[in-house]
Design an enzyme around this catalytic site. Structure first.
Site, PDB file in Angstrom:
ATOM      1  N   HIS A  70       1.947  -5.593 -19.053  1.00  0.00           N
ATOM      2  CA  HIS A  70       2.789  -6.781 -18.854  1.00  0.00           C
ATOM      3  C   HIS A  70       2.165  -7.819 -17.928  1.00  0.00           C
ATOM      4  O   HIS A  70       2.832  -8.760 -17.521  1.00  0.00           O
ATOM      5  CB  HIS A  70       4.166  -6.359 -18.335  1.00  0.00           C
ATOM      6  CG  HIS A  70       4.959  -5.550 -19.326  1.00  0.00           C
ATOM      7  ND1 HIS A  70       6.227  -5.100 -19.076  1.00  0.00           N
ATOM      8  CD2 HIS A  70       4.648  -5.110 -20.567  1.00  0.00           C
ATOM      9  CE1 HIS A  70       6.671  -4.408 -20.134  1.00  0.00           C
ATOM     10  NE2 HIS A  70       5.724  -4.402 -21.042  1.00  0.00           N
ATOM     11  N   ASP A 119       3.424  -1.096 -18.504  1.00  0.00           N
ATOM     12  CA  ASP A 119       4.243  -2.059 -17.751  1.00  0.00           C
ATOM     13  C   ASP A 119       3.297  -3.006 -16.997  1.00  0.00           C
ATOM     14  O   ASP A 119       2.198  -3.251 -17.474  1.00  0.00           O
ATOM     15  CB  ASP A 119       5.227  -1.318 -16.845  1.00  0.00           C
ATOM     16  CG  ASP A 119       6.485  -2.133 -16.570  1.00  0.00           C
ATOM     17  OD1 ASP A 119       6.351  -3.246 -16.036  1.00  0.00           O
ATOM     18  OD2 ASP A 119       7.596  -1.676 -16.887  1.00  0.00           O
TER      19      ASP A 119
END
Ligand SMILES: *[C@@H]1O[C@H](CO)[C@@H](O)[C@H](O)[C@H]1NC(C)=O
Length: 388
Positions: A237, A214
């Protein structure tokens, strides 16, 4: 001091148990370095002793692997300076149910002057990720290392592996240094943000490598005076301010510097993200400087339309006002055609966005920039050309 006295003193020091010198070895409290004996209570006892000590103390974790379950390291402490020196590895129970619903594994609360040096913490997130991937009903999981309501904290040389949820969380803290830390988890592990900061001031993150599933670093509401330097991200991310504006009443994000960072194969590079709904939140005074992108889906992105369940997002208008954001010396390759995207709120347009020396390419071609409700200026070479 006379020679004989000196000699006697050294004899006494040799025979004093180490704890008297302010070093609490978890082994002395019964911790077993075999990776399977539950050592939670030993760690908590070492903490209680260190915490109750007058003056600086050290908690020592020798080499080896220690099974440690959910643990709260609670302050305030008598000792104003506690060093946790880790030469070994703390391993969470493989069964994700064992943390209960607390949402935390190693939880420091209300402490001041705590430093964690070295070592590895292994959250053993695999079984939880597998549960989440199966679509079954699974618990949210636990953050691996959390500091809340803490002051003067140092986390250095620590490796965090395979967290169930966020790896390191700094929430409600003042003056925190994260230095030389490594975060490692698979690129497809869900919700495993590397470092999450919120409601905190004076946080510095430097010399850190984050490979995860993430956000590399996520910045929540109420973060001020944040400094991020020399951080390598990917997979993951990217660095994200947000999601912000989830709550109607929310503190803003102010004075954030992100410099000398690299992104390799990440979904985003430098992102600001808010919910598309009313909020008092804001983002003001951000500098993104010296960033390199390698094959990044969205190298520069502002997205104010987040609303995953389409609830309470009238016309997708975000209340979060974004202003004074500078992107300077941003280079590298985009993995999509839109390398710069400013998708701002219709009711609170972005203002004061500055682009200086941006050079992004897409498959050896010039990519595109898109703007919605965004105002700013461009100086120096800016490719793709700005859309303000
Ligand atoms: C902004 O934050 C940095 C630390 O990241 C700090 O040194 C500086 O004083 C802050 N600036 C203002 C105006 O508060």
């Amino acid at each position: 001091m006379a020679k004989t006295e000196n000699f006697l003193l050294s004899i006494v020091l040799i025979f004093l148990p180490s704890v008297v010198l302010g070093v609490y070895d978890v082994a002395d409290f019964g911790a077993k370095a075999d990776g399977k004996t539950d050592s939670t209570r030993s760690f908590l006892s070492a903490w209680a002793s260190a915490c109750a000590t007058n003056g600086p103390t050290t908690i020592y974790v020798p080499r080896g692997s220690y099974l440690v379950g959910q643990a709260v390291f609670e302050g305030p402490c008598k000792s104003e300076r506690i060093i946790v020196q880790i030469d070994g590895t703390l391993v969470a129970p493989a069964n994700y149910e064992s943390h209960g619903s607390s949402g935390h594994w190693l939880f420091f609360h209300d402490v001041q002057g705590v430093s964690i040096h070295g070592g590895t913490i292994d959250g053993q997130g695999m079984s939880l990720w597998a549960c989440k991937a199966s679509g079954n009903h699974c618990p949210d999981g636990a953050e691996s290392l959390t500091f809340t309501n803490a002051k003067d904290v140092v986390i250095s040389g620590l490796t965090s592996m395979n967290s169930q949820l966020y790896h390191i969380v700094i929430d409600g803290c003042t003056n925190v240094l994260v230095q030389g830390v490594k975060v490692v988890a698979p690129g497809n592990s869900p919700n495993t943000d590397g470092i999450h900061v919120q409601e905190s001031t004076g946080v510095t993150i430097t010399g850190t490598g984050i490979k995860t599933g993430d956000d590399c670093i996520s910045v929540g509401p109420g973060t001020t005076n944040l400094w991020i330097e020399q951080v390598a991200c990917g997979p993951g991310h990217g660095i994200s301010i947000g999601s912000l504006g989830k709550e109607r009443e929310e503190a803003g994000v102010q004075n954030v510097t992100v410099k000398t960072v690299s992104f390799t194969g990440t979904e985003n590079g430098l992102r600001i993200k808010s919910w598309g709904r009313p909020s008092t939140g804001f983002v003001r005074g951000v500098v993104f400087e010296h960033a390199t992108m390698q094959n990044v889906q969205n190298p520069i992105i502002v997205d104010q339309n987040y609303c995953p369940h389409e609830e309470d997002c009238p016309d997708q208008n975000s209340g979060v006002k974004i202003s004074q954001v500078t992107y300077s010396d941003i280079q590298g390759t985009s993995a999509s055609q839109v390398a710069m995207k400013f998708d701002c709120s219709a009711t609170n347009p972005c203002s004061g966005i500055e682009l200086q020396d941006v050079k992004l390419t897409y498959q050896n071609h010039q990519p595109r920039a898109t703007c919605k409700n965004a105002d700013g200026s461009a100086t120096g070479l800016v490719e793709p050309p700005s859309c303000f």
